[in-house]
Design an enzyme around this catalytic site. Sequence first.
Site, PDB file in Angstrom:
ATOM      1  N   LYS A 145       3.459   8.652   4.367  1.00  0.00           N
ATOM      2  CA  LYS A 145       3.095   7.862   3.183  1.00  0.00           C
ATOM      3  C   LYS A 145       2.510   8.715   2.066  1.00  0.00           C
ATOM      4  O   LYS A 145       2.458   8.267   0.925  1.00  0.00           O
ATOM      5  CB  LYS A 145       2.115   6.754   3.553  1.00  0.00           C
ATOM      6  CG  LYS A 145       2.760   5.601   4.269  1.00  0.00           C
ATOM      7  CD  LYS A 145       1.755   4.484   4.448  1.00  0.00           C
ATOM      8  CE  LYS A 145       2.414   3.255   5.042  1.00  0.00           C
ATOM      9  NZ  LYS A 145       1.438   2.167   5.175  1.00  0.00           N
ATOM     10  N   HIS A 168       0.779   8.440  12.495  1.00  0.00           N
ATOM     11  CA  HIS A 168       2.007   7.650  12.407  1.00  0.00           C
ATOM     12  C   HIS A 168       2.449   7.390  10.970  1.00  0.00           C
ATOM     13  O   HIS A 168       3.627   7.288  10.692  1.00  0.00           O
ATOM     14  CB  HIS A 168       1.883   6.341  13.191  1.00  0.00           C
ATOM     15  CG  HIS A 168       0.987   5.328  12.580  1.00  0.00           C
ATOM     16  ND1 HIS A 168      -0.395   5.401  12.657  1.00  0.00           N
ATOM     17  CD2 HIS A 168       1.256   4.199  11.878  1.00  0.00           C
ATOM     18  CE1 HIS A 168      -0.922   4.375  12.031  1.00  0.00           C
ATOM     19  NE2 HIS A 168       0.057   3.615  11.547  1.00  0.00           N
ATOM     20  N   ASP A 169       1.524   7.305  10.036  1.00  0.00           N
ATOM     21  CA  ASP A 169       1.862   7.036   8.631  1.00  0.00           C
ATOM     22  C   ASP A 169       1.691   8.254   7.728  1.00  0.00           C
ATOM     23  O   ASP A 169       1.582   8.104   6.510  1.00  0.00           O
ATOM     24  CB  ASP A 169       0.998   5.891   8.088  1.00  0.00           C
ATOM     25  CG  ASP A 169       1.492   4.523   8.518  1.00  0.00           C
ATOM     26  OD1 ASP A 169       2.691   4.395   8.848  1.00  0.00           O
ATOM     27  OD2 ASP A 169       0.686   3.576   8.523  1.00  0.00           O
ATOM     28  N   HIS A 229       7.913   4.280  15.215  1.00  0.00           N
ATOM     29  CA  HIS A 229       6.942   3.173  15.217  1.00  0.00           C
ATOM     30  C   HIS A 229       7.345   1.999  14.329  1.00  0.00           C
ATOM     31  O   HIS A 229       6.723   0.947  14.393  1.00  0.00           O
ATOM     32  CB  HIS A 229       5.532   3.665  14.863  1.00  0.00           C
ATOM     33  CG  HIS A 229       5.286   3.930  13.425  1.00  0.00           C
ATOM     34  ND1 HIS A 229       5.688   5.095  12.799  1.00  0.00           N
ATOM     35  CD2 HIS A 229       4.678   3.186  12.474  1.00  0.00           C
ATOM     36  CE1 HIS A 229       5.328   5.045  11.530  1.00  0.00           C
ATOM     37  NE2 HIS A 229       4.713   3.901  11.310  1.00  0.00           N
ATOM     38  N   HIS A 230       8.401   2.133  13.528  1.00  0.00           N
ATOM     39  CA  HIS A 230       8.883   1.002  12.729  1.00  0.00           C
ATOM     40  C   HIS A 230      10.094   0.308  13.362  1.00  0.00           C
ATOM     41  O   HIS A 230      10.665  -0.604  12.774  1.00  0.00           O
ATOM     42  CB  HIS A 230       9.238   1.451  11.305  1.00  0.00           C
ATOM     43  CG  HIS A 230       8.043   1.689  10.445  1.00  0.00           C
ATOM     44  ND1 HIS A 230       7.194   0.681  10.060  1.00  0.00           N
ATOM     45  CD2 HIS A 230       7.541   2.830   9.918  1.00  0.00           C
ATOM     46  CE1 HIS A 230       6.225   1.178   9.317  1.00  0.00           C
ATOM     47  NE2 HIS A 230       6.408   2.482   9.219  1.00  0.00           N
TER      48      HIS A 230
END
Length: 196
Positions: A68, A64-65, A117-118
Amino acid sequence: MHRRKRESDSTCSHPDVLSTAIGKRDAETNAHNYRVAYDAARVGEALGLSSPQLQALLAGSFLHDVGKIGIPDAIQHKPTPLSEAEFCVVCNNVALGIEITRRSSWLAAAREMIEFHHEKFDGSGYLRGLRGEATPLAARAVAVFGGIARQLDGEVCAAGERGVERIVHRLIDSACPAGADKGDRFIVAPTGRHAV
């Protein structure tokens, strides 16, 4: 038979390859991703998800990240509040994650969790400001798992089990208000490390 095994090996290695890249770039994010995937697996199994559903949930929760890895360290690890411009850079992690996983058909279901997801149930999230159930359920679940992992890693480690329960309910309520009362059966936290 051999072709199917090679295809399975190559598709199953995608998260592993991305995990290695994330770990080399940012060990903290990599550890967070493992915790989120662990919690997702426990809940997915408890809910009786099918193997393909569980595989998609694991890939999405773990990656999900992934975007980054494209955010500068000076912003990602800034100890003080972000400026509006810096926050916009951080928000770009979603678009970067979509781009990183775009070419993999095996990660198509994971992309949904990466992309959404954000989002917040009340519409105050990003990238699109989706409201309510317009955000896919799996993405809302990943948001809850990620929030729990962040909270338990940070300031609430000393909050005790009741504090953890309040956090879990708040996170579930923010992702899916109708599901807040269902969170009780997943609050296990005997070690204080994982709440789900």
